[in-house]
Design a protein around this motif. Structure first.
Motif, mmCIF file in Angstrom:
data_model
loop_
_atom_site.group_PDB
_atom_site.id
_atom_site.type_symbol
_atom_site.label_atom_id
_atom_site.label_comp_id
_atom_site.label_asym_id
_atom_site.label_seq_id
_atom_site.Cartn_x
_atom_site.Cartn_y
_atom_site.Cartn_z
ATOM 1 N N LYS A 45 8.683 21.091 -136.732
ATOM 2 C CA LYS A 45 7.335 19.955 -137.064
ATOM 3 C C LYS A 45 7.852 18.513 -136.799
ATOM 4 O O LYS A 45 6.989 17.915 -136.180
ATOM 5 N N GLU A 46 9.088 18.142 -137.216
ATOM 6 C CA GLU A 46 9.584 16.812 -136.964
ATOM 7 C C GLU A 46 9.590 16.483 -135.618
ATOM 8 O O GLU A 46 9.401 15.471 -134.914
ATOM 9 N N TYR A 47 10.149 17.516 -134.760
ATOM 10 C CA TYR A 47 10.262 17.204 -133.314
ATOM 11 C C TYR A 47 8.958 17.115 -132.842
ATOM 12 O O TYR A 47 8.682 16.178 -131.805
ATOM 13 N N GLU A 49 6.040 16.149 -133.942
ATOM 14 C CA GLU A 49 5.789 14.880 -134.527
ATOM 15 C C GLU A 49 6.295 13.609 -133.723
ATOM 16 O O GLU A 49 5.758 12.646 -133.204
ATOM 17 N N ASN A 50 7.620 13.710 -133.608
ATOM 18 C CA ASN A 50 8.361 12.438 -132.837
ATOM 19 C C ASN A 50 7.815 12.506 -131.227
ATOM 20 O O ASN A 50 7.962 11.534 -130.726
ATOM 21 N N GLN A 51 7.583 13.798 -130.601
ATOM 22 C CA GLN A 51 7.227 13.886 -129.306
ATOM 23 C C GLN A 51 5.964 12.973 -129.247
ATOM 24 O O GLN A 51 5.763 12.415 -128.151
ATOM 25 N N LYS A 52 5.073 13.317 -129.945
ATOM 26 C CA LYS A 52 3.639 12.686 -129.847
ATOM 27 C C LYS A 52 3.991 11.175 -130.077
ATOM 28 O O LYS A 52 3.214 10.664 -129.304
ATOM 29 N N LYS A 53 4.579 10.710 -131.022
ATOM 30 C CA LYS A 53 5.190 9.232 -131.128
ATOM 31 C C LYS A 53 5.480 8.829 -130.040
ATOM 32 O O LYS A 53 5.217 7.559 -129.657
ATOM 33 N N PHE A 54 6.466 9.341 -129.459
ATOM 34 C CA PHE A 54 7.148 8.674 -128.357
ATOM 35 C C PHE A 54 6.083 8.595 -127.270
ATOM 36 O O PHE A 54 6.271 7.774 -126.302
ATOM 37 N N LYS A 55 5.359 9.850 -126.780
ATOM 38 C CA LYS A 55 4.328 9.601 -125.655
ATOM 39 C C LYS A 55 3.454 8.347 -125.827
ATOM 40 O O LYS A 55 3.170 7.688 -124.978
ATOM 41 N N ALA A 56 2.936 8.223 -127.082
ATOM 42 C CA ALA A 56 2.024 7.247 -127.352
ATOM 43 C C ALA A 56 2.842 5.882 -127.352
ATOM 44 O O ALA A 56 2.205 5.027 -126.741
ATOM 45 N N GLU A 57 4.067 5.918 -127.511
ATOM 46 C CA GLU A 57 4.572 4.439 -127.495
ATOM 47 C C GLU A 57 4.830 4.107 -126.001
ATOM 48 O O GLU A 57 4.786 2.955 -125.584
ATOM 49 N N VAL A 58 5.405 5.260 -125.167
ATOM 50 C CA VAL A 58 5.614 4.992 -123.629
ATOM 51 C C VAL A 58 4.178 4.524 -123.344
ATOM 52 O O VAL A 58 4.232 3.409 -122.367
ATOM 53 N N ALA A 59 3.348 4.970 -123.394
ATOM 54 C CA ALA A 59 1.903 4.657 -123.067
ATOM 55 C C ALA A 59 1.323 3.017 -123.554
ATOM 56 O O ALA A 59 1.146 2.324 -122.505
ATOM 57 N N ARG A 60 1.722 2.962 -124.597
ATOM 58 C CA ARG A 60 1.610 1.515 -125.070
ATOM 59 C C ARG A 60 2.649 0.493 -124.368
ATOM 60 O O ARG A 60 1.779 -0.237 -124.005
ATOM 61 N N ARG A 61 3.620 0.805 -124.265
ATOM 62 C CA ARG A 61 4.645 -0.061 -123.379
ATOM 63 C C ARG A 61 4.088 -0.199 -122.028
ATOM 64 O O ARG A 61 4.391 -1.537 -121.612
ATOM 65 N N LEU A 192 31.158 22.817 -123.186
ATOM 66 C CA LEU A 192 30.135 22.347 -122.768
ATOM 67 C C LEU A 192 30.473 20.909 -122.493
ATOM 68 O O LEU A 192 31.315 20.286 -122.717
ATOM 69 N N LEU A 193 29.270 20.307 -121.415
ATOM 70 C CA LEU A 193 29.591 18.924 -121.293
ATOM 71 C C LEU A 193 29.054 18.012 -122.169
ATOM 72 O O LEU A 193 29.896 17.007 -122.484
ATOM 73 N N GLY A 194 27.977 18.284 -122.837
ATOM 74 C CA GLY A 194 27.514 17.712 -123.806
ATOM 75 C C GLY A 194 26.286 18.001 -124.231
ATOM 76 O O GLY A 194 25.672 18.996 -123.682
ATOM 77 N N TYR A 195 25.572 17.343 -125.325
ATOM 78 C CA TYR A 195 24.134 17.633 -125.807
ATOM 79 C C TYR A 195 23.615 16.480 -126.578
ATOM 80 O O TYR A 195 24.608 15.661 -126.866
ATOM 81 N N SER A 196 22.478 16.530 -126.655
ATOM 82 C CA SER A 196 21.854 15.545 -127.640
ATOM 83 C C SER A 196 20.463 15.953 -128.181
ATOM 84 O O SER A 196 19.749 16.402 -127.140
ATOM 85 N N PRO A 197 20.019 15.725 -129.107
ATOM 86 C CA PRO A 197 18.592 16.486 -129.767
ATOM 87 C C PRO A 197 17.543 15.635 -128.951
ATOM 88 O O PRO A 197 17.468 14.266 -128.849
ATOM 89 N N LEU A 198 16.852 16.469 -128.156
ATOM 90 C CA LEU A 198 15.610 15.849 -127.552
ATOM 91 C C LEU A 198 14.594 14.981 -128.654
ATOM 92 O O LEU A 198 14.165 15.394 -129.376
ATOM 93 N N GLY A 199 14.158 13.950 -128.007
ATOM 94 C CA GLY A 199 13.212 13.029 -129.025
ATOM 95 C C GLY A 199 14.180 12.512 -130.026
ATOM 96 O O GLY A 199 13.592 12.046 -131.169
ATOM 97 N N GLY A 200 15.433 12.265 -129.940
ATOM 98 C CA GLY A 200 16.364 11.529 -131.220
ATOM 99 C C GLY A 200 15.851 10.040 -131.334
ATOM 100 O O GLY A 200 15.269 9.377 -130.522
#
Length: 232
Positions: A45-47, A49-61, A192-200
């Protein structure tokens, strides 16, 4: 220096990690980790919500900030954490950290030495697209270091050695002491080479995790066990 405006840069770095491995036994672990984490309904759920915020912020910027800045470059302060490094090897590890920063900056400005690979493959896989500068630059943070980490000295690079980032909490790894930094944690993580949470987010001290053989280039720092391995 560690104040930061583009709070979802982790998404960009995560996408950089999501590349096809050149060998069968060394792969990026990002997607596997994300699939596991998304089984947690709270995280899912948090992910979302964060994705929605991210897309909105990218559009704004894209519609306001970038034009208002006249296309000014965004500078991202980085902290590098060698969890298993040798403190006596600090000079080498700081140089290796800067080496990785230089590699990122070359990638983001399309000045990387292996750009010919893109030029060769882009016509087939990405027709009509050309590389260019992203107006993003990375730097090792040198000020506003957290007081809770005494090994960091104001004016010196934000490179920790032996620091137990996030108290070993595992994925996803967040450390409140390093809010506002783009954190790279370099430690052994198997094949593994590495990883990071998407939308961190840098706001909560999140991190990109990199294997000891997938960080920097050249001979590395052998006495600390941090040695880049071809072709990474």
């Amino acid at each position: 220096m560690k104040n930061f405006t583009l709070k979802s840069i982790f998404t960009v770095l995560a996408l950089l990690l999501a590349v096809t491995s050149y060998s069968q036994d060394r792969t990026c672990g990002m997607m596997e980790y994300m699939e596991e984490m998304l089984k947690d309904p709270v995280f899912a759920k948090e992910y979302e919500e964060n994705q929605k915020k991210f897309k909105a912020e990218v559009a704004r910027r894209l519609s306001t900030d970038f034009n208002a800045r006249g296309g000014a470059t965004i500078q991202i302060p980085v902290a590098v954490h060698f969890t298993t490094g040798n403190p006596a090897d600090r000079a080498c590890l700081e140089a290796l950290a800067q080496n990785q920063i230089d590699i990122l900056n070359a990638d983001y400005t399309a000045t990387n030495a292996d750009l010919s690979i893109w030029n060769t493959q882009s016509g087939q896989y990405f027709p009509g697209l050309n590389p260019g500068a992203a107006n993003i630059t990375f730097c090792l943070a040198t000020s506003n270091h957290p007081a809770a980490v005494p090994q960091l000295v104001e004016g010196e690079p934000a490179v920790t050695i032996g620091y137990n980032f996030a108290n070993g909490s595992g994925f996803p790894e967040f450390d409140a002491n390093f809010q506002g930094y783009m954190n790279f944690v370099v430690k052994p993580i198997g094949q593994l080479l590495g990883y990071s949470p998407l939308g961190g987010s840098v706001a909560n001290g999140g991190a990109v995790i990199l294997n000891t053989n997938a960080f920097g280039s050249g001979s590395g720092c052998p006495t600390s066990g941090i040695v880049p391995g071809a072709p990474y």
